[in-house]
Design an enzyme around this catalytic site. Structure first.
Site, short mmCIF file in Angstrom:
data_model
loop_
_atom_site.label_atom_id
_atom_site.label_comp_id
_atom_site.label_asym_id
_atom_site.label_seq_id
_atom_site.Cartn_x
_atom_site.Cartn_y
_atom_site.Cartn_z
N LYS A 114 -27.17 106.67 102.94
CA LYS A 114 -25.77 106.71 102.52
C LYS A 114 -25.56 106.03 101.17
O LYS A 114 -24.72 106.45 100.38
CB LYS A 114 -24.86 106.06 103.58
CG LYS A 114 -24.65 106.95 104.78
CD LYS A 114 -23.45 106.50 105.59
CE LYS A 114 -23.16 107.47 106.71
NZ LYS A 114 -22.14 107.01 107.64
N LYS A 198 -29.57 117.12 108.52
CA LYS A 198 -28.56 116.95 109.57
C LYS A 198 -27.24 117.60 109.16
O LYS A 198 -26.85 117.52 107.99
CB LYS A 198 -28.35 115.44 109.76
CG LYS A 198 -27.61 115.03 110.98
CD LYS A 198 -27.46 113.51 111.01
CE LYS A 198 -26.44 113.04 110.00
NZ LYS A 198 -25.98 111.66 110.17
N LYS A 201 -20.63 115.52 107.66
CA LYS A 201 -19.33 115.63 106.99
C LYS A 201 -19.50 115.50 105.48
O LYS A 201 -18.67 115.96 104.72
CB LYS A 201 -18.42 114.48 107.42
CG LYS A 201 -17.96 114.53 108.84
CD LYS A 201 -17.28 113.21 109.23
CE LYS A 201 -17.27 113.04 110.74
NZ LYS A 201 -16.74 111.78 111.22
P1 TYM Z 1 -20.32 109.21 113.27
O1 TYM Z 1 -18.85 109.12 113.12
O2 TYM Z 1 -21.13 109.49 112.04
O3 TYM Z 1 -20.68 110.35 114.32
C1 TYM Z 1 -20.08 110.37 115.61
C2 TYM Z 1 -21.08 110.83 116.64
O4 TYM Z 1 -21.56 112.14 116.31
C3 TYM Z 1 -22.99 112.13 116.29
N1 TYM Z 1 -23.44 113.09 115.25
C4 TYM Z 1 -24.32 114.07 115.48
N2 TYM Z 1 -24.97 114.44 116.60
C5 TYM Z 1 -25.80 115.50 116.51
N3 TYM Z 1 -26.01 116.20 115.36
C6 TYM Z 1 -25.36 115.86 114.21
N4 TYM Z 1 -25.55 116.56 113.11
C7 TYM Z 1 -24.47 114.75 114.25
N5 TYM Z 1 -23.68 114.14 113.32
C8 TYM Z 1 -23.06 113.13 113.95
C9 TYM Z 1 -23.37 110.69 115.93
O5 TYM Z 1 -24.69 110.40 116.33
C10 TYM Z 1 -22.33 109.91 116.70
O6 TYM Z 1 -22.73 109.75 118.05
N6 TYM Z 1 -21.74 104.41 113.63
C11 TYM Z 1 -21.23 105.55 114.34
C12 TYM Z 1 -19.92 105.29 115.04
C13 TYM Z 1 -19.87 104.04 115.87
C14 TYM Z 1 -20.37 103.88 117.18
C15 TYM Z 1 -20.04 102.55 117.57
C16 TYM Z 1 -21.07 104.72 118.04
C17 TYM Z 1 -19.26 102.88 115.52
N7 TYM Z 1 -19.36 101.96 116.53
C18 TYM Z 1 -20.41 102.05 118.80
C19 TYM Z 1 -21.45 104.22 119.29
C20 TYM Z 1 -21.12 102.90 119.65
C21 TYM Z 1 -21.02 106.71 113.38
O7 TYM Z 1 -20.88 106.50 112.21
O8 TYM Z 1 -20.91 107.93 114.01
#
Ligand code: TYM
Length: 333
Positions: A114, A198, A201
């Site tokens: 990132k 991957k 967004k």
């Molecule tokens: P974030 O917002 O980037 O993504 C949310 C969830 O979607 C999953 N994800 C994917 N799964 C499969 N294929 C993809 N291409 C893909 N893109 C995103 C992510 O793995 C995630 O599960 N740090 C985390 C958010 C967070 C969190 C937490 C998660 C903050 N605190 C506590 C679990 C527990 C994040 O940025 O996810």
């Protein structure tokens, strides 16, 4: 066995099919198992690790909450809230940042991706964001955390932080080291334009992802233009090993249709991509359109969404502030 589930999604623009298949679909399944208690968080404090427009952020928080509900999360059964309404997340994050080691954070691959080439210009928040994520999870004694594959390393860090805290303060089992729940086959949905990247967004190409609010024409068009190879669809899972685009599209189909990858391969083996793509686009429309229609309906009543989030935050705050009080006692405050 009943599980305490916690997970979060960042409110940074449109949610996409990767978020849905990798995470949210699983959130719903876990919620519907009566024994589990589930907390799902719109992690707005995480979102500000990169610059946000305040008006858009506010709207994106509502949209993410609406996507949760439209996908089947039930605010009466699960706690749904946004992170910034519960001060313990920020407080816990500071305390845990005094437990985590620099060397641990330096290994986080997502920061490297990132921050890009110019990491001196990345915010400090982006660097320490996995600690905030650890606080999110540990404050609720979560035993299981459903996430996509890309969050696995952050979950390991949460476990390391929990174990070190317990050891440093001689408080065995006080912080619970959480187990990741990562689906075997569909935990990493890839870009429609490059099966080795991957779905994200932040990809500048809209054609790389299906957004949860795409209309039917957009979905058809994106699937039609999705990258493939020149071979017909394979006969076995082994044949997918060097065919990332085929694997990705078949995986999407399998997950959305709640069937195994193998039975999907059997269904389409030997067929050409155009026939399969037609079926896939129709399936995505069948599964996603009701969600996007519901999101749009929910967004017409912003007060209703705000109320759900603030009611959820009250419930979350009760749990989290109790844990913070105990953490402070242990530390000697
Ligand atoms: P974030 O917002 O980037 O993504 C949310 C969830 O979607 C999953 N994800 C994917 N799964 C499969 N294929 C993809 N291409 C893909 N893109 C995103 C992510 O793995 C995630 O599960 N740090 C985390 C958010 C967070 C969190 C937490 C998660 C903050 N605190 C506590 C679990 C527990 C994040 O940025 O996810």
């Amino acid at each position: 066995m009943s599980k305490k589930i916690f997970s979060g999604v960042q409110p940074t623009g449109n949610l996409h099919l990767g978020n849905y298949i990798g995470a949210i679909k699983n959130f719903v399944k876990l919620q519907n198992d009566d024994d589990n208690s589930c907390i799902y968080c719109v992690v707005d404090l995480h979102a500000i690790t990169v610059k946000q427009n305040p008006k858009e952020l506010k709207q994106n928080i509502r949209e993410t909450a609406a996507a949760f509900i439209a996908s089947g999360l039930n605010y009466k059964k699960s706690i749904i809230f946004n992170q910034s309404l519960v001060p313990s997340h920020s407080e816990g994050s500071w305390i845990l940042s005094c437990i985590a080691r620099m060397g641990w954070l330096n290994r986080m691959t997502q920061f490297k991706e990132k921050a890009g080439k110019d990491k001196e210009k990345a915010s400090v928040g982006l660097y320490i964001y996995p600690i905030l994520m650890a606080a999110d999870i540990l404050l609720y004694d979560a035993t299981h955390v459903p996430v996509g594959e890309d969050q696995k390393q952050h979950l390991e860090l949460s476990r390391d932080i929990a174990n070190k805290f317990n050891l440093d303060f001689n408080s065995p089992d006080f912080l619970i080291a959480p187990e990741p729940l990562i689906q075997k086959n569909f935990s990493r949905i890839m870009s429609l334009k490059d099966g080795t990247k991957k779905m994200s967004k932040s990809d500048p190409s809209e054609l790389s992802r299906i957004n949860l609010n795409d209309n039917k024409d957009e979905i058809f068009n994106k699937i039609k233009k999705a990258k493939t190879d020149t071979e017909p669809l394979p006969d076995s899972e082994e044949e997918l090993s060097n065919r990332p685009e085929a694997e990705n599209l078949l995986g999407m189909y399998a997950s959305l249709n709640d069937q195994s990858l193998l039975s999907t391969i059997n269904e389409f083996s030997g067929k050409n991509f155009s026939a399969f793509k037609d079926k896939l686009a129709n399936l995505i429309i069948e599964k996603i359109s009701p969600i996007s229609e519901e999101i749009n309906k929910l967004l017409k009543d912003q007060k209703f969404i705000d109320q759900i989030l603030s009611d959820g935050a009250q419930k979350a705050d009760k749990i989290a502030s109790k844990k913070i009080t105990n953490i402070k006692k242990i530390i000697g405050f």
